[in-house]
Motif scaffolding. Structure first.
Motif, PDB file in Angstrom:
ATOM      1  N   ARG A 139      92.980   3.226 -17.945  1.00 41.87           N
ATOM      2  CA  ARG A 139      91.771   3.991 -18.472  1.00 41.87           C
ATOM      3  C   ARG A 139      92.015   5.456 -18.248  1.00 41.87           C
ATOM      4  O   ARG A 139      91.725   6.491 -18.992  1.00 41.87           O
ATOM      5  CB  ARG A 139      90.409   3.700 -17.417  1.00 41.87           C
ATOM      6  N   GLU A 140      92.491   5.984 -17.120  1.00 43.00           N
ATOM      7  CA  GLU A 140      92.984   7.406 -16.792  1.00 43.00           C
ATOM      8  C   GLU A 140      93.795   7.821 -17.768  1.00 43.00           C
ATOM      9  O   GLU A 140      93.764   8.893 -18.247  1.00 43.00           O
ATOM     10  CB  GLU A 140      93.590   7.338 -15.354  1.00 43.00           C
ATOM     11  N   LEU A 141      94.835   6.996 -18.371  1.00 37.98           N
ATOM     12  CA  LEU A 141      95.812   7.434 -19.263  1.00 37.98           C
ATOM     13  C   LEU A 141      95.182   7.737 -20.625  1.00 37.98           C
ATOM     14  O   LEU A 141      95.467   8.684 -21.073  1.00 37.98           O
ATOM     15  CB  LEU A 141      96.766   6.478 -19.263  1.00 37.98           C
ATOM     16  N   GLN A 162      92.987  11.492 -24.372  1.00 41.48           N
ATOM     17  CA  GLN A 162      91.902  12.166 -25.241  1.00 41.48           C
ATOM     18  C   GLN A 162      91.703  13.553 -24.971  1.00 41.48           C
ATOM     19  O   GLN A 162      91.694  14.385 -26.058  1.00 41.48           O
ATOM     20  CB  GLN A 162      90.581  11.474 -24.889  1.00 41.48           C
ATOM     21  N   GLN A 163      91.928  13.821 -23.708  1.00 43.87           N
ATOM     22  CA  GLN A 163      91.838  15.373 -23.137  1.00 43.87           C
ATOM     23  C   GLN A 163      93.225  16.273 -24.018  1.00 43.87           C
ATOM     24  O   GLN A 163      93.102  17.259 -24.475  1.00 43.87           O
ATOM     25  CB  GLN A 163      92.084  15.508 -21.807  1.00 43.87           C
ATOM     26  N   SER A 164      94.169  15.301 -23.921  1.00 44.78           N
ATOM     27  CA  SER A 164      95.396  16.060 -24.709  1.00 44.78           C
ATOM     28  C   SER A 164      95.139  16.088 -26.290  1.00 44.78           C
ATOM     29  O   SER A 164      95.380  17.334 -26.868  1.00 44.78           O
ATOM     30  CB  SER A 164      96.691  15.082 -24.469  1.00 44.78           C
ATOM     31  N   ASP A 165      94.592  15.357 -26.854  1.00 45.63           N
ATOM     32  CA  ASP A 165      94.186  15.296 -28.393  1.00 45.63           C
ATOM     33  C   ASP A 165      93.111  16.368 -28.373  1.00 45.63           C
ATOM     34  O   ASP A 165      93.472  17.347 -29.373  1.00 45.63           O
ATOM     35  CB  ASP A 165      93.523  14.205 -28.931  1.00 45.63           C
ATOM     36  N   ARG A 210     102.100  11.854 -14.249  1.00 46.63           N
ATOM     37  CA  ARG A 210     101.406  10.957 -13.264  1.00 46.63           C
ATOM     38  C   ARG A 210     101.409   9.656 -13.804  1.00 46.63           C
ATOM     39  O   ARG A 210     101.561   8.598 -13.040  1.00 46.63           O
ATOM     40  CB  ARG A 210      99.852  11.554 -13.132  1.00 46.63           C
ATOM     41  N   GLN A 211     100.907   9.343 -15.216  1.00 46.77           N
ATOM     42  CA  GLN A 211     101.218   8.054 -15.511  1.00 46.77           C
ATOM     43  C   GLN A 211     102.364   7.320 -15.508  1.00 46.77           C
ATOM     44  O   GLN A 211     102.506   6.377 -15.093  1.00 46.77           O
ATOM     45  CB  GLN A 211     100.933   8.186 -16.989  1.00 46.77           C
ATOM     46  N   ALA A 212     103.515   8.386 -15.765  1.00 50.28           N
ATOM     47  CA  ALA A 212     104.965   7.686 -15.700  1.00 50.28           C
ATOM     48  C   ALA A 212     105.305   7.368 -14.100  1.00 50.28           C
ATOM     49  O   ALA A 212     106.021   6.234 -13.849  1.00 50.28           O
ATOM     50  CB  ALA A 212     105.938   8.658 -16.189  1.00 50.28           C
ATOM     51  N   GLU A 213     104.794   8.427 -13.113  1.00 52.60           N
ATOM     52  CA  GLU A 213     105.138   7.982 -11.729  1.00 52.60           C
ATOM     53  C   GLU A 213     104.245   6.735 -11.334  1.00 52.60           C
ATOM     54  O   GLU A 213     104.936   5.906 -10.487  1.00 52.60           O
ATOM     55  CB  GLU A 213     104.700   9.115 -11.030  1.00 52.60           C
TER      56      GLU A 213
END
Length: 723
Positions: free
Chosen positions: A462-464, A469-472, A636-639
């Protein structure tokens, strides 16, 4: 002439030899009386037993030839050894006691030496004196004499001569070797008490005999570290010490080990003993086929009764007088006499052995055979030389044995490999069973942890999604900003082309005023020039009006007029030149004005470019910030994903390390067990067909492979469910 000289020497020495033998017999009888007395010491000699030299005897000859003197010197040396070395006399007592004859009877027998014995002594004295020539020219005669027996007092020197040990360099190292420490000392000390335990010279603890026996065995263990010490060699050394001092015994023993195949017999692998057993068994099969079949039916292996024959040269089988006679022949002919005597014994006892079982045959070899020849060894030696011994066939049997042992070694290596593989597969199965049990326990715990991880993964996803979405949105804003920048740039260009800004207007006004001022100045100068031209034209017209009537004046007035005309022309030209100069200056001012205007335009364009670059940098910084936020979200997602994977991998790695460590320990234990069970495997191979046993091992290994494969499938299924 040589025969006459020999008869003379024999006649001269007969009295001397008779006196020496009578003295020795007297010494032996006195030693017998000491041994018979319970209060007498076993290790001291009576002063009355001291041997006197032949020179002090009243019957000794007064005049002797040099050859006679040399022979007499050798006899005196032997007598000196008898006098100083009491253990030689004890060996006589011990050997005669073991043979069952009494010391008193032996002393009485020795006091009545026959002429045949005297001739034997003279003959052996000549052989010792002329050993090199006799050994080369009369080798067969020497062998025949050795087979009949070496006189006791010549035995020490004859043994040294037979094995070429009378002058060995290693003898000088003996005292240094005794000062060193041997790793075999404990083993030697342990076995010394078992060597000739009933002999007077060795039976008492820490006696002189045990001490010198320990010295010789220790010295050899330091010289030949590969062999070191082997049980059984002490009997040979003990027999040598009964005949000679310890230094000479050490040299003879070294020669026996090097040149008489004893070193190969006493090596840790005992490969030579196996070869001797094979050769002896083939001789039994050839000469005594019925006895061979009986031995095979009773599983009575050759090594059960014959190994001590080869290792100790019958010293532990027969009493010392008989064993010493056999050892005499061994010193002359090598291990051949052991094969001959062994086969002769079996021939003599074939009838009794065929009627006995294994236990009875063992008892017969241990109790009956040793006392069959108490009357004398001549019968046994004669029977042994009636045995057919083919040296070429023995070489052929040696090659066959080498081939058989090579094949056996290959089979043993294959069996060890199969057993090792079998053991490793069993360990692998046990490991897989433990792993499956631990995996079953971990599966329950893993389900709980997987539920927690699933929840965490859901939150992370969900955070990802939010971050994506924020990135888009950031990318959309970035594109809008870039479009806005392009529009602003276009508007700015249009504005720059249509309406100048206030600063530019002020500058343009100043430039315009300056241009108008210059134009006014140029107009004023032009008016002045035109006025001058007009004045000049009027002046010219007046001049023309004047000159029309002057051409009629006299020549003198005409010259003045010409000069005035030329002056006027020069002035006109000057006025024209000044007008041209002012026009040139005007053009230069116009060019400078245009250049200044262009410079102002260029400066304004550079300022506009700088402002646009500042705006682009600002927008790029905003874009970088948005990209950094996006990268941070991805990081953060990769970590989070890596952390979850690392935790799972760490658990698996710890489990794998633990399994590997357990497997290594189990493999080490398996290797030790394999070494322990090699004897059992050898027994199984002797009792059953080795090929059948190998096939059974391969079938068991195939089954273990199948079970291991099924265990691996279960393990991988569990791993898949974990993932």
């Amino acid at each position: 002439m040589s025969s006459v000289a020999t008869d003379k020497v024999a006649g001269k020495l007969s009295s001397t030899l008779s006196w020496v033998k009578n003295t020795v017999s007297h010494t032996v009888s006195q030693m017998a009386s000491q041994v018979a007395s319970p209060s007498a010491s076993l290790h001291t000699t009576s002063p009355s037993t001291t041997l006197s030299t032949p020179a002090l005897s009243p019957s000794s000859p007064t005049q002797l030839s040099p050859d006679d003197l040399e022979l007499l010197a050798k006899l005196e040396e032997q007598n000196r050894l008898l006098e100083t070395d009491s253990k030689s006399l004890r060996s006589v007592n011990g050997s005669r006691r073991n043979s069952g004859s009494s010391l008193v009877s032996s002393s009485s027998a020795s006091s009545n030496l026959s002429h045949l014995e005297e001739d034997s002594w003279i003959l052996w004295g000549r052989i010792v004196n002329e050993w090199e020539d006799v050994r080369k020219k009369k080798e067969k005669q020497v062998k025949e004499l050795v087979r009949k027996g070496i006189p006791h007092h010549f035995r020490a020197i004859v043994w040294q001569l037979l094995c070429s040990a009378q002058s060995m360099p290693i003898k000088d190292q003996y005292s240094e070797l005794l000062k060193m420490t041997s790793p075999c000392e404990k083993l030697i000390r342990r076995d010394i008490a078992r060597t000739y335990p009933e002999h007077d010279f060795f039976k008492e603890k820490d006696s002189l005999g045990q001490e010198v026996l320990f010295n010789v065995m220790k010295a050899y263990s330091l010289v030949d570290r590969e062999v070191g010490y082997c049980q059984g060699s002490a009997f040979i050394v003990g027999l040598l010490l009964m005949q000679m001092p310890e230094e000479e015994a050490f040299c003879v023993f070294v020669k026996l080990m090097q040149d008489y195949r004893l070193r190969e017999l006493f090596k840790p692998s005992m490969a030579e003993l196996g070869l001797c057993m094979y050769q002896f068994e083939c001789m039994i099969q050839e000469h005594l086929p019925e006895l061979y079949v009986h031995f095979q039916s009773q599983s009575f292996h050759t090594s059960m009764y014959a190994s001590s024959w080869f290792l100790t040269i019958f010293l532990t089988t027969f009493p010392l007088p008989i064993a010493t006679r056999i050892f005499d022949i061994f010193m002359s002919e090598g291990l051949e006499i052991v094969f001959r005597v062994g086969l002769a014994l079996l021939q003599m006892n074939q009838g009794e052995l065929l009627q006995l079982d294994m236990e009875g045959m063992l008892q017969h070899f241990q109790k009956v055979i040793p006392h069959q020849f108490d009357s004398g060894p001549d019968k046994l030696i004669q029977a042994s030389y009636q045995v057919k011994y083919n040296a070429k066939k023995m070489k052929k049997l040696e090659k066959e044995y080498t081939t058989i042992k090579t094949k056996e070694m290959e089979e043993q290596v294959e069996i060890k490999r199969l057993r090792t593989e079998n053991r490793l597969l069993k360990q692998r199965i046990e490991t897989l069973e433990k792993e499956s049990a631990s995996l079953a326990d971990r599966l329950i715990q893993g389900q709980v942890t997987r539920a927690q991880e699933a929840e965490e993964n859901y939150l992370i996803k969900r955070e990802l999604a939010t971050i994506k979405q924020q990135s888009d949105e950031a990318n959309t804003k970035l594109e809008q900003a870039e479009n806005t920048i392009r529009e602003l740039q276009q508007q700015q260009q249009w504005r720059n082309s249509s309406l100048p800004d206030e600063e530019n207007v002020a500058r343009l006004q100043e430039e315009l005023i300056a241009v108008k001022l210059r134009e006014a100045e140029s107009l004023m100068g032009l008016k002045e020039l035109r006025q001058q031209v007009k004045d000049l034209e009027e002046h010219w017209q007046r001049h023309l009006a004047r000159t029309t009537g002057r051409w009629k004046d006299p020549p003198r007035k005409n010259a003045v007029n010409e000069l005035q005309d030329e002056l006027m022309t020069v002035r006109l030209r000057e006025a024209e030149t000044q007008a041209e100069l002012k026009e040139t200056k005007q053009r230069m001012m116009e060019v400078e004005t245009q250049n200044q205007i262009n410079s102002n335009h260029l400066r304004r364009a550079e300022q506009e470019i700088a402002s646009l670059q500042e705006k682009v940098q600002y927008l790029s910084a905003q874009n970088k910030g948005l990209l950094a936020q996006l990268n941070e979200a991805k990081r953060r997602q990769a970590e989070i994903e890596c952390k979850s994977k690392e935790e799972v991998m760490a658990v698996r790695l710890r489990e794998a390390d633990r399994i590997a460590a357990v497997a290594e320990l189990q493999q080490h234990i398996a290797e030790l067990e394999i070494q322990k069970e090699e004897g059992k495997i050898q027994g199984q191979l002797n009792k059953s067909d080795s090929n059948q046993y190998i096939r059974e091992l391969k079938d068991q290994i195939a089954e273990l492979h199948h079970e291991s494969a099924s265990g691996k499938k279960v393990y991988f299924k569990v791993q898949g469910s974990d993932c």
